[in-house]
Enzyme design. Sequence first.
Site, short mmCIF file in Angstrom:
data_model
loop_
_atom_site.label_atom_id
_atom_site.label_comp_id
_atom_site.label_asym_id
_atom_site.label_seq_id
_atom_site.Cartn_x
_atom_site.Cartn_y
_atom_site.Cartn_z
CD GLN A 161 -6.30 -54.44 -29.96
OE1 GLN A 161 -6.23 -54.47 -28.73
NE2 GLN A 161 -7.25 -55.06 -30.63
CG ASN A 178 -6.07 -51.79 -25.02
OD1 ASN A 178 -5.70 -50.63 -25.28
ND2 ASN A 178 -5.76 -52.38 -23.88
CG HIS A 238 -4.43 -46.24 -28.57
ND1 HIS A 238 -3.98 -46.95 -29.67
CD2 HIS A 238 -3.35 -46.12 -27.75
CE1 HIS A 238 -2.70 -47.26 -29.50
NE2 HIS A 238 -2.30 -46.76 -28.35
CG HIS A 239 -3.15 -48.23 -24.47
ND1 HIS A 239 -3.39 -49.24 -25.39
CD2 HIS A 239 -1.89 -47.79 -24.73
CE1 HIS A 239 -2.32 -49.40 -26.15
NE2 HIS A 239 -1.39 -48.53 -25.77
CB ALA A 240 -8.23 -44.20 -21.72
#
Length: 311
Positions: free
Chosen positions: A171, A173, A130-132
């Site tokens: 998070q 992000n 989920h940070h990509a």
Amino acid sequence: MTPPAAFPFHHALPVAWAPLYAHPLPAGHRFPMLKYELLPEQLVREGTIPEESLFVPIPLPEKFTLETHDAQYYQRLSQGQLTRQEERATGFPWSEQLVQREITILGGTVQCARLARHTGVALNVAGGTHHAFAARGEGFCLLNDQAVAANYLLNHEGIGRILIVDLDVHQGNGTAALFTHEPRVFTFSMHGGRNYPARKEQSDLDLPLPDGTDDAAYLRLLTDTLPRLFDEVQPEFVFYLAGVDVLATDKLGHLGLSREGCRQRDQHVLGLCHRHRVPVVVCMGGGYSERVADIVEAHANTFRVAADLWS
């Protein structure tokens, strides 16, 4: 991609896994790749899933990845042309094998999404990257598998309302940024407020938690929030990021959940999906406890909960 038939195995729990998920890293690297080897072994050995539940995903064709990711970034990533700074931000040394791993994980989450429409649930042993962002990777995430799979459902499967439930301690992000202007996808992230990333993006709903949040406080907030989201969003499909870096034993998490509290979290999320008859794909996300056994056991609980609900 060829359309899936009903799940081809005589079991209700499709699980995406490939040996290359356990990618070799330099000695001393802090990412626990060993969990991707140990987790499926444990699930089969203890009887949570039969071995035939495991399927090796087909690497996702580029055209579907480019519905989410910037073409120039994807080309530079594929060809090993990231700058040193970009590579450091991902946390992984680049290799062709690493890229193959990432597009196989993407394929796993997309194929799980298609299968879950028949079975109710499907799980990817990896994923939750989920940070990509569209044009960059960071935080052990190069390509955003749940975002890619959500766009696949929107563009090719006729799904119109998607809820992403991100309960990793960090998070989501990249996911938040990717869907800022997409009203059909509701992004919900419940995470450590002072944890990575330092600069947060804006999800549709963010619930930042103070360091040390324990089982009772965490579960109270989740059980107050998630049923309301189901009522408001009316999702046709859910993606669940079940990171176990919320554990008190986690080196990077700074929260205070027990293994049982983490299991109850999974029970609540998956139980809501089951009761509402909303298909759900689960990706494992992060986990950085000192003992790899703590990571594997907490992840295994997610599969046990799913197996109990959909058996």
